[in-house]
Design an enzyme around this catalytic site. Structure first.
Site, PDB file in Angstrom:
ATOM      1  N   CYS A  44       0.835  -1.207   0.000  1.00 43.98           N
ATOM      2  CA  CYS A  44       0.000   0.000   0.000  1.00 43.98           C
ATOM      3  C   CYS A  44       0.874   1.263   0.000  1.00 43.98           C
ATOM      4  CB  CYS A  44      -1.003  -0.069   1.142  1.00 43.98           C
ATOM      5  SG  CYS A  44      -2.411   0.992   0.830  1.00 43.98           S
ATOM      6  N   HIS A  96      -3.171  -4.866   1.772  1.00 40.91           N
ATOM      7  CA  HIS A  96      -2.482  -5.153   3.041  1.00 40.91           C
ATOM      8  C   HIS A  96      -2.470  -6.660   3.294  1.00 40.91           C
ATOM      9  CE1 HIS A  96      -2.103  -1.146   5.152  1.00 40.91           C
ATOM     10  NE2 HIS A  96      -2.880  -0.815   4.138  1.00 40.91           N
ATOM     11  N   GLU A 101      -0.887  -8.331   5.308  1.00 37.83           N
ATOM     12  CA  GLU A 101      -0.676  -8.656   6.722  1.00 37.83           C
ATOM     13  C   GLU A 101      -1.973  -8.627   7.527  1.00 37.83           C
ATOM     14  OE1 GLU A 101      -0.321  -5.784   5.385  1.00 37.83           O
ATOM     15  OE2 GLU A 101      -0.673  -4.171   6.838  1.00 37.83           O
TER      16      GLU A 101
HETATM   17  N1  GLN Z   1      -3.307   6.469   1.061  1.00 36.91           N
HETATM   18  C1  GLN Z   1      -2.064   6.109   1.670  1.00 36.91           C
HETATM   19  C2  GLN Z   1      -0.894   6.846   1.053  1.00 36.91           C
HETATM   20  O1  GLN Z   1      -1.041   7.590   0.163  1.00 36.91           O
HETATM   21  C3  GLN Z   1      -1.813   4.624   1.599  1.00 36.91           C
HETATM   22  C4  GLN Z   1      -2.834   3.905   2.427  1.00 36.91           C
HETATM   23  C5  GLN Z   1      -2.346   2.645   3.057  1.00 36.91           C
HETATM   24  O2  GLN Z   1      -1.147   2.375   3.113  1.00 36.91           O
HETATM   25  N2  GLN Z   1      -3.253   1.890   3.577  1.00 36.91           N
HETATM   26  O3  GLN Z   1       0.201   6.656   1.480  1.00 36.91           O
END
Ligand code: GLN
Length: 191
Positions: free
Chosen positions: A81, A174, A176
Site C-alpha cells: 500500500c 495489506h 498482513e
Molecule cells: N493512502 C495512503 C498513502 O497515500 C496509503 C494507504 C495505506 O497504506 N493503507 O500513502
C-alpha cells in the site's frame, strides 16, 4: 541454515503485523528506524500507512539514502500500500516533495478509490498461489502505468494490484491483515 533477518520499516504505519507474521514463519524480524538497524537486514518490508509521512520520516531519520542504496543493490523488498507507493517510479496525486525509490517501474495514483469505498476486501487470484487471496484494500493506490520488465502477479477490477520487478514486490493491498500468510511465506522462501 540461519534464519533470514527481515527488516520492517517502522517509522509509521502497519509495521507490527508484518513483523509478527515473519516471526511466526520462522524468520527474525527487526524493526528498522535507523541506518544501523537497516544494515542488519537481509530483506525489507515497507508497510502500509501514509506514504507522505513515511517519506518525510525517511528523510528525518537519515534512512532515505541508505534504503535507496540497499534497494539499488538488490535488497529483496516487499512494499504494501503506502509501501507500494514508495517503491514506484511515479506517484500521481502525491505531495510534490514526496520521495519514491523507483525500484518497481510503475506509476501509481494515491487514494484512487475515492472516499465512499476507501476500504474494502476483494478475493484476488495471485499467479502461482493456488486458491484466491483475500486482499484488504485501505485507501489503496491504483497502478496506472506498468513499465517493461514489471511482472503483474494479480489484477483486480481497477487494474494491477500485485507487481514484481526483480527482488522488489509491491502490493496495493495489506496482506498482513487478512490472516493469510501465503504472500509473506513466498517472500521468505525466495530469500
Ligand atoms: N493512502 C495512503 C498513502 O497515500 C496509503 C494507504 C495505506 O497504506 N493503507 O500513502
Amino acid at each position: 541454515m540461519v534464519a533470514p533477518t527481515v527488516g520492517v520499516l517502522a517509522l509509521q504505519g502497519a509495521f507490527a503485523a508484518h513483523a509478527a507474521i515473519f516471526e511466526r514463519l520462522g524468520a527474525r524480524a527487526v524493526e528498522v528506524r535507523t541506518p544501523g538497524e537497516l544494515a542488519a537486514a537481509d530483506a525489507l518490508v515497507i508497510p502500509g500507512g501514509e506514504s507522505t509521512t513515511i517519506s518525510m520520516l525517511l528523510e528525518r531519520s537519515g534512512l532515505l539514502e541508505p534504503v535507496r542504496d540497499r534497494l539499488r543493490g538488490g535488497l529483496p523488498v516487499l512494499g504494501t500500500c503506502a509501501g507500494m507507493i514508495l517503491l514506484a517510479s511515479e506517484v500521481l496525486d502525491g505531495r510534490p516533495d514526496q520521495h519514491c525509490f523507483g525500484v518497481v517501474d510503475i506509476g501509481v495514483r494515491r487514494n484512487a478509490y475515492g472516499t465512499q469505498v476507501d476500504s474494502f476486501e476483494a478475493s484476488i487470484a495471485v499467479e502461482g498461489l493456488g486458491a484466491p487471496f483475500p486482499a484488504v484494500f485501505i485507501r489503496a493506490p491504483a497502478v496506472e502505468q506498468v513499465g517493461p520488465g514489471v511482472e503483474v502477479l494479480a489484477v483486480a477490477d481497477a487494474g494491477p494490484v500485485l507487481c514484481r520487478s526483480g527482488a522488489a514486490t509491491a502490493a496495493a493491498f495489506h496482506p498482513e491483515l487478512s490472516g493469510d500468510d501465503r504472500l509473506h511465506a513466498r517472500f521468505l522462501s525466495e530469500l
